[in-house]
Design a protein around this motif. Structure first.
Motif, PDB file in Angstrom:
ATOM      1  N   ALA A 199       0.847  -1.191   0.000  1.00  0.00           N
ATOM      2  CA  ALA A 199       0.000   0.000   0.000  1.00  0.00           C
ATOM      3  C   ALA A 199       0.879   1.236   0.000  1.00  0.00           C
ATOM      4  CB  ALA A 199      -0.922   0.000   1.225  1.00  0.00           C
ATOM      5  N   GLY A 200       0.279   2.372  -0.376  1.00  0.00           N
ATOM      6  CA  GLY A 200       0.978   3.648  -0.311  1.00  0.00           C
ATOM      7  C   GLY A 200       2.217   3.691  -1.178  1.00  0.00           C
ATOM      8  N   GLU A 201       3.292   4.251  -0.635  1.00  0.00           N
ATOM      9  CA  GLU A 201       4.530   4.407  -1.389  1.00  0.00           C
ATOM     10  C   GLU A 201       5.137   3.060  -1.768  1.00  0.00           C
ATOM     11  OE1 GLU A 201       7.236   6.893   0.722  1.00  0.00           O
ATOM     12  OE2 GLU A 201       6.058   8.712   0.424  1.00  0.00           O
ATOM     13  N   LEU A 241       3.493   0.391  -2.610  1.00  0.00           N
ATOM     14  CA  LEU A 241       2.762  -0.075  -3.789  1.00  0.00           C
ATOM     15  C   LEU A 241       3.266   0.630  -5.041  1.00  0.00           C
ATOM     16  CD1 LEU A 241       0.453  -1.731  -5.035  1.00  0.00           C
ATOM     17  CD2 LEU A 241      -1.088   0.167  -4.470  1.00  0.00           C
ATOM     18  N   PHE A 242       3.473   1.929  -4.944  1.00  0.00           N
ATOM     19  CA  PHE A 242       3.992   2.679  -6.088  1.00  0.00           C
ATOM     20  C   PHE A 242       5.388   2.180  -6.462  1.00  0.00           C
ATOM     21  CE2 PHE A 242       6.075   6.208  -8.199  1.00  0.00           C
ATOM     22  CZ  PHE A 242       5.107   6.606  -9.109  1.00  0.00           C
ATOM     23  N   ASP A 262       6.750  -0.137   7.631  1.00  0.00           N
ATOM     24  CA  ASP A 262       7.752   0.882   7.965  1.00  0.00           C
ATOM     25  C   ASP A 262       9.131   0.580   7.375  1.00  0.00           C
ATOM     26  OD1 ASP A 262       5.857   2.301   9.520  1.00  0.00           O
ATOM     27  OD2 ASP A 262       6.264   0.986  11.231  1.00  0.00           O
ATOM     28  N   LYS A 301       4.957  15.026  -6.673  1.00  0.00           N
ATOM     29  CA  LYS A 301       5.776  15.879  -5.814  1.00  0.00           C
ATOM     30  C   LYS A 301       5.532  17.362  -6.082  1.00  0.00           C
ATOM     31  CE  LYS A 301       9.566  12.664  -4.884  1.00  0.00           C
ATOM     32  NZ  LYS A 301      11.017  12.387  -5.052  1.00  0.00           N
TER      33      LYS A 301
END
Length: 242
Positions: A88-90, A92-93, A130, A240
């Motif tokens: 998930a989140g970063e 996942l990207f 994390d 960004k």
């Protein structure tokens, strides 16, 4: 006489990309252990009653049975090999970035088990809560280049063959490797010897070293990618700027 189809049974795969094909089918790009990257036709998998609906998704380890003939394989069966990664989140990207690198830099039907291994390891590490993403990405980029025959020169100076000195700064030239600077010379891509040694040993931790490694690896990847930029990089830059 037409070529007989090769039957592949329960091959470990990861789905890299999928798109609709005809009314209810899909065209898949998958990464396999034994056959490299394959293009696959998945017939009827978008249909409401398909058993494959919801199963075929990126980053989930799968077992696929395939009929392989010509440029494309046909999916005959699939099952989950393990639970989904839960990215998930970063993270996942970052995983989509890995997929794009593999799609751009590998050829279909070019067996390379080390790419599969590096990818599987990276997904596992990205899924850790994390977890620092940068070291995972740098290790994967390095291993991908090595697997494809474009490994970085990290332990010796390119012109003399002398061992890298951790106290010196080098100019990293993607076509050749690290070059020691003469007095008064400026580096186009400066990198400390300590960073090169840490990258060679897969033990990058400090922020300056990770930044230098990112620039060295990006230049080396760009040499192979050519003029067409990665879409994931463009999306990240746009995010960004918001």
């Amino acid at each position: 006489m037409s070529e007989a189809a090769a039957r592949i049974r329960l091959q470990p795969v990861f789905l890299l990309h999928q798109r609709p094909y005809r009314d209810s089918s899909e065209l898949l790009e998958v990464l396999t252990v034994d056959y490299g990257r394959l293009g696959v036709i998945s017939r009827g998998s978008r249909g409401r009653r398909s058993r494959l609906r919801g199963l075929l998704r990126p980053f989930a380890p799968l077992l696929m049975s395939l009929s392989l003939r010509g440029d494309l394989a046909t999916l005959t069966a699939a099952e989950a090999a393990a639970p989904p990664s839960g990215l998930a989140g970063e993270a996942l990207f970052a995983a989509y970035y890995l997929n794009e690198l593999i799609l751009r830099l590998t050829e279909r039907r070019d067996p390379c088990p080390s790419v599969y291994s590096a990818y599987s390891t990276a997904l596992t590490q990205l899924a850790v809560a994390d977890a620092a993403l940068a070291p995972v990405l740098r290790r994967f980029e390095k291993r991908l280049l090595e697997a494809l025959g474009y490994g970085l020169l990290l332990e010796n100076e390119a012109m003399t063959g002398l061992a890298i000195d951790p106290e010196l700064t080098y100019d990293y030239r993607p076509e050749h490797g690290p070059v020691q600077l003469r007095a008064g010379q400026k580096a186009a891509l400066p990198v400390r010897g300590a960073t090169l040694m840490a990258l060679a040993a897969d033990c990058l931790e400090d922020e300056p070293g990770l930044g230098e490694a990112r620039r060295v690896l990006r230049a080396s990847l760009d040499l192979q990618l050519g003029d067409r930029p990665l879409k994931t990089r463009q999306v990240l830059r746009a995010m960004k700027r918001r």
